[in-house]
Scaffold this active site. Structure first.
Site, PDB file in Angstrom:
ATOM      1  N   HIS A  60       0.841  -1.210   0.000  1.00  0.00           N
ATOM      2  CA  HIS A  60       0.000   0.000   0.000  1.00  0.00           C
ATOM      3  C   HIS A  60       0.876   1.260   0.000  1.00  0.00           C
ATOM      4  O   HIS A  60       0.632   2.199  -0.758  1.00  0.00           O
ATOM      5  CB  HIS A  60      -0.888   0.040   1.256  1.00  0.00           C
ATOM      6  N   LYS A  72     -16.085  -8.589   1.879  1.00  0.00           N
ATOM      7  CA  LYS A  72     -15.132  -9.399   2.641  1.00  0.00           C
ATOM      8  C   LYS A  72     -15.646  -9.515   4.072  1.00  0.00           C
ATOM      9  O   LYS A  72     -16.555  -8.797   4.478  1.00  0.00           O
ATOM     10  CB  LYS A  72     -13.770  -8.703   2.675  1.00  0.00           C
ATOM     11  N   ARG A 102      -1.270  -5.558  -8.175  1.00  0.00           N
ATOM     12  CA  ARG A 102      -0.115  -6.425  -7.950  1.00  0.00           C
ATOM     13  C   ARG A 102       0.048  -7.414  -9.093  1.00  0.00           C
ATOM     14  O   ARG A 102       1.151  -7.793  -9.455  1.00  0.00           O
ATOM     15  CB  ARG A 102      -0.282  -7.209  -6.643  1.00  0.00           C
ATOM     16  N   SER A 151      -2.967  -7.824   2.863  1.00  0.00           N
ATOM     17  CA  SER A 151      -3.390  -7.616   4.259  1.00  0.00           C
ATOM     18  C   SER A 151      -3.845  -8.943   4.863  1.00  0.00           C
ATOM     19  O   SER A 151      -3.582  -9.235   6.037  1.00  0.00           O
ATOM     20  CB  SER A 151      -4.539  -6.609   4.321  1.00  0.00           C
TER      21      SER A 151
END
Ligand code: PNS
Length: 162
Positions: free
Chosen positions: A17, A41, A91, A129
């Protein structure tokens, strides 16, 4: 002044991040990191304010970056602030699929809001994360995955208390 929003859950913020925020801060005169919730999520373990504190600590070295908590839709947050650019980090190609969907949903609701993608450094292409949460929970070492300034907090907040 060129301003962009960088939204995310930051549960917790990672070096990936911070890499994307540093890149965005070199392109835009002001970057607002916006700490939101992804209801698709599992609910975040920490409140938005607590996650925002971690982000503030992680980006304190970047002058033109601010951190805010967002509730509700990203398009409403952007509209209230008069901001028309959202930055998201990529990513890999899996990120692209999910981010493309979010960008198109946001564009459908708010045609003037443009999403711009920044490719994160390859060193962090496997850092997430959720992986940090899992490793910290089991007592593993996440020092190469989160900013050093928040390492102790990540241990305290995400580690298993026995
Ligand atoms: O870190 P994440 O999980 O990729 O962050 C996702 C986030 C918080 C940016 C996204 O879920 C979001 O924008 N939430 C706010 C609600 C919203 O606007 N949802 C519609 C976008 S698909």
């Amino acid at each position: 002044m060129s301003v962009a929003i960088y939204p995310g859950s930051f549960d917790p913020p990672t070096l990936g991040h911070v890499d994307v925020i540093e890149r965005a801060a070199r392109v835009f005169e002001r970057v607002i990191v916006c700490v939101g919730s992804n209801v698709r999520k599992d609910s975040a373990r920490l409140s938005g304010e607590d996650r925002a504190s971690l982000v503030e600590e992680a980006v304190g070295h970047i002058e033109n970056v601010e951190v805010e908590v967002m509730s509700g839709l990203l398009i409403d947050f952007a509209r209230k602030k008069g901001i028309r650019v959202v930055v998201k980090g990529l990513r890999d190609t899996r990120d692209f699929g999910a981010e493309r969907e979010q960008a198109l949903l946001n564009r459908t609701m708010s045609p003037d809001l443009e999403t711009i993608f920044v490719v994160s450094d390859v060193r962090y292409s496997f850092v997430s994360s959720s992986a940090v949460r899992e490793i910290a929970f089991h007592g593993g070492d996440v020092c190469k995955m989160v900013p050093s300034g928040i390492l102790k907090d990540v241990w305290r907040l995400y580690g298993r208390s026995e």
